[in-house]
Design a protein around this motif. Sequence first.
Motif, PDB file in Angstrom:
ATOM      1  N   ASP A 197       3.796 -23.612   5.614  1.00 42.94           N
ATOM      2  CA  ASP A 197       3.301 -24.743   4.839  1.00 42.94           C
ATOM      3  C   ASP A 197       2.744 -25.768   5.816  1.00 42.94           C
ATOM      4  N   HIS A 198       1.495 -26.186   5.600  1.00 38.63           N
ATOM      5  CA  HIS A 198       0.878 -27.076   6.587  1.00 38.63           C
ATOM      6  C   HIS A 198       1.542 -28.453   6.620  1.00 38.63           C
ATOM      7  N   ASN A 199       2.128 -28.905   5.502  1.00 35.92           N
ATOM      8  CA  ASN A 199       2.828 -30.190   5.526  1.00 35.92           C
ATOM      9  C   ASN A 199       4.045 -30.126   6.442  1.00 35.92           C
ATOM     10  N   ALA A 200       4.824 -29.042   6.311  1.00 34.45           N
ATOM     11  CA  ALA A 200       5.975 -28.867   7.189  1.00 34.45           C
ATOM     12  C   ALA A 200       5.531 -28.718   8.638  1.00 34.45           C
ATOM     13  N   GLN A 201       4.392 -28.042   8.855  1.00 33.16           N
ATOM     14  CA  GLN A 201       3.893 -27.860  10.211  1.00 33.16           C
ATOM     15  C   GLN A 201       3.434 -29.185  10.809  1.00 33.16           C
ATOM     16  N   SER A 202       2.914 -30.098   9.971  1.00 35.39           N
ATOM     17  CA  SER A 202       2.553 -31.427  10.466  1.00 35.39           C
ATOM     18  C   SER A 202       3.788 -32.156  10.969  1.00 35.39           C
ATOM     19  N   LEU A 203       4.875 -32.090  10.196  1.00 34.94           N
ATOM     20  CA  LEU A 203       6.123 -32.712  10.634  1.00 34.94           C
ATOM     21  C   LEU A 203       6.618 -32.072  11.926  1.00 34.94           C
ATOM     22  N   ASN A 206       3.658 -36.140  -1.107  1.00 43.09           N
ATOM     23  CA  ASN A 206       3.272 -35.592  -2.408  1.00 43.09           C
ATOM     24  C   ASN A 206       4.398 -35.672  -3.431  1.00 43.09           C
ATOM     25  N   GLY A 207       5.501 -36.321  -3.077  1.00 37.04           N
ATOM     26  CA  GLY A 207       6.594 -36.488  -4.022  1.00 37.04           C
ATOM     27  C   GLY A 207       7.909 -35.974  -3.470  1.00 37.04           C
ATOM     28  N   PRO A 208       9.004 -36.158  -4.211  1.00 39.38           N
ATOM     29  CA  PRO A 208      10.324 -35.690  -3.756  1.00 39.38           C
ATOM     30  C   PRO A 208      10.317 -34.194  -3.468  1.00 39.38           C
ATOM     31  N   LEU A 209      11.122 -33.790  -2.495  1.00 37.84           N
ATOM     32  CA  LEU A 209      11.219 -32.379  -2.124  1.00 37.84           C
ATOM     33  C   LEU A 209      12.557 -31.835  -2.609  1.00 37.84           C
ATOM     34  N   ARG A 210      12.516 -31.109  -3.718  1.00 38.67           N
ATOM     35  CA  ARG A 210      13.744 -30.517  -4.255  1.00 38.67           C
ATOM     36  C   ARG A 210      14.118 -29.247  -3.498  1.00 38.67           C
ATOM     37  N   ARG A 211      13.100 -28.543  -3.030  1.00 36.16           N
ATOM     38  CA  ARG A 211      13.333 -27.291  -2.289  1.00 36.16           C
ATOM     39  C   ARG A 211      12.524 -27.358  -0.986  1.00 36.16           C
ATOM     40  N   PRO A 212      13.016 -28.091  -0.006  1.00 33.54           N
ATOM     41  CA  PRO A 212      12.245 -28.259   1.233  1.00 33.54           C
ATOM     42  C   PRO A 212      12.083 -26.944   1.984  1.00 33.54           C
ATOM     43  N   THR A 213      11.009 -26.855   2.731  1.00 40.45           N
ATOM     44  CA  THR A 213      10.783 -25.689   3.574  1.00 40.45           C
ATOM     45  C   THR A 213      11.856 -25.636   4.662  1.00 40.45           C
ATOM     46  N   PRO A 214      12.033 -24.471   5.302  1.00 34.50           N
ATOM     47  CA  PRO A 214      13.102 -24.360   6.308  1.00 34.50           C
ATOM     48  C   PRO A 214      13.030 -25.420   7.403  1.00 34.50           C
ATOM     49  N   TYR A 215      11.825 -25.714   7.913  1.00 32.21           N
ATOM     50  CA  TYR A 215      11.788 -26.684   9.012  1.00 32.21           C
ATOM     51  C   TYR A 215      12.105 -28.088   8.534  1.00 32.21           C
ATOM     52  N   ILE A 216      11.574 -28.479   7.376  1.00 26.84           N
ATOM     53  CA  ILE A 216      11.879 -29.822   6.871  1.00 26.84           C
ATOM     54  C   ILE A 216      13.372 -29.951   6.598  1.00 26.84           C
ATOM     55  N   ALA A 217      13.991 -28.904   6.032  1.00 31.87           N
ATOM     56  CA  ALA A 217      15.435 -28.942   5.789  1.00 31.87           C
ATOM     57  C   ALA A 217      16.204 -29.040   7.099  1.00 31.87           C
ATOM     58  N   GLU A 218      15.751 -28.301   8.106  1.00 32.47           N
ATOM     59  CA  GLU A 218      16.407 -28.348   9.423  1.00 32.47           C
ATOM     60  C   GLU A 218      16.294 -29.738  10.034  1.00 32.47           C
ATOM     61  N   TYR A 219      15.090 -30.325   9.977  1.00 32.70           N
ATOM     62  CA  TYR A 219      14.920 -31.656  10.553  1.00 32.70           C
ATOM     63  C   TYR A 219      15.704 -32.699   9.773  1.00 32.70           C
ATOM     64  N   ASP A 220      15.760 -32.535   8.470  1.00 33.88           N
ATOM     65  CA  ASP A 220      16.477 -33.503   7.630  1.00 33.88           C
ATOM     66  C   ASP A 220      17.967 -33.538   7.961  1.00 33.88           C
ATOM     67  N   ARG A 221      18.511 -32.413   8.390  1.00 33.90           N
ATOM     68  CA  ARG A 221      19.936 -32.401   8.788  1.00 33.90           C
ATOM     69  C   ARG A 221      20.156 -33.221  10.051  1.00 33.90           C
ATOM     70  N   LEU A 222      19.168 -33.238  10.929  1.00 31.12           N
ATOM     71  CA  LEU A 222      19.260 -34.020  12.163  1.00 31.12           C
ATOM     72  C   LEU A 222      18.959 -35.493  11.922  1.00 31.12           C
ATOM     73  N   HIS A 223      17.979 -35.756  11.071  1.00 31.88           N
ATOM     74  CA  HIS A 223      17.435 -37.107  10.893  1.00 31.88           C
ATOM     75  C   HIS A 223      17.100 -37.260   9.415  1.00 31.88           C
ATOM     76  N   PRO A 224      18.062 -37.581   8.565  1.00 37.53           N
ATOM     77  CA  PRO A 224      17.856 -37.561   7.106  1.00 37.53           C
ATOM     78  C   PRO A 224      16.676 -38.423   6.660  1.00 37.53           C
ATOM     79  N   LEU A 225      15.830 -37.816   5.816  1.00 34.20           N
ATOM     80  CA  LEU A 225      14.609 -38.479   5.353  1.00 34.20           C
ATOM     81  C   LEU A 225      14.643 -38.790   3.850  1.00 34.20           C
ATOM     82  N   ASP A 226      15.819 -38.727   3.240  1.00 35.60           N
ATOM     83  CA  ASP A 226      15.957 -39.044   1.807  1.00 35.60           C
ATOM     84  C   ASP A 226      14.966 -38.235   0.977  1.00 35.60           C
TER      85      ASP A 226
END
Length: 401
Positions: free
Chosen positions: A135-141, A171-191
């Motif tokens: 996902d290009h959005n996750a890749q941007s992060l 683009n709105g709340p992420l109910r099912r984040p991609t693996p990288y976004i979920a991984e980063y969120d565990r380190l640095h929560p992004l709500d």
Amino acid sequence: MRAADPASPAPPPGHALAPWAVRAETSRGRLHREPGGDARSPFGRDRDRIIHSTAFRRLQYKTQVFVYHEGDHFRTRLTHSIEVAQIARSIARRLRLDEDLAEALALAHDLGHPPFGHAGEEALNAFMRPYGGFDHNAQSLKAVTRLEARYAGFDGLNLTWETLEGLAKHNGPLRRPTPYIAEYDRLHPLDLASHASAEAQAAAIADDIAYNNHDLDDGLRARLFTMEEAASLPLIGMAHEMALARGDWPEPGRPARERLAAETIRRVISLMIEDVVSEAGRRITALAPRSVDDIRAAGAPVIAFSPRMAAMNQAVRDFLFTRMYRHWRVNRTTQKVKRVTQVLFSLLHGGPQMLPDDWRERAGEAGSPLAAQVVCDYIAGMTDRFALEEHRRLTDPNVPG
């Protein structure tokens, strides 16, 4: 340990921020502590770091629809990002939002796009499906938090929480984040379950405005359709009539085709911006937010098209899908560049020893999930030009490796 930038100047006189805007002085800061700042706001520093990043420079040779060698005047990801930033700043200024944050998000939103536009993304996603997809959005992060290697104390650009939040969920709340976004969120929560700031929403809708309009311009330039055909759409027809009504064209009689197209598209952009500002005003009045947290907690975006404009915009999208994105000339290019991407991935995933040294050391065993992710990151960072050259180096025995 997160830390706010020590220097967070207030907006200049006459530009007081709205109560629901993101405020630099209350930024949640950066993941890694850094020494004192300067006269820029934290979000101004973020914007400048994005502009100076390797990923941003590569956007010059990453294309939207046409491959880079098809013409000097077609949009690239770089020119698109600059256009999005201009529109995002215009909307942010009208709504008294933080312009630096809106601009930073606009400039960074496409950093994760692979070469060859959506064709390249579809090919990578097919290969990466067993490993969580692409996902290009996750890749941007990922680009701004891990892949950029420009600072001594950390990987990535160490952007503020607000910029990272906007990249992850503009683009709105992420109910099912991609693996990288979920991984980063565990380190640095992004709500992730809430909406992003109004600044992020402004950048997202600026992307929609710029995207459709520059594809109209590029499609006309490539003669995939005519202005008369596009003007059958309500939004384009309205702007076209407004353009024709001008009485100061340099050419006698009907204005030149290129000049009329540019004037029409300029007016489409203005109509869309005016609609967004008006609709945002109505939604904000109804919500009566007192802070950015009220924007995040709202049940719907506050920066959006009116229902009428949304319908007209969808008509433009449908027209472009049929007349441009599925045009036979574009279809040929799409199939060719998908094949290039597929060959690159297959060869490098099965033979990571062919990767450059720094990438090979990270890739692990041939065919492994780790190798797939490293190869995906390697290809996603390529420009169109580099991907075509790498394909030649890997497949043509007459080309030196």
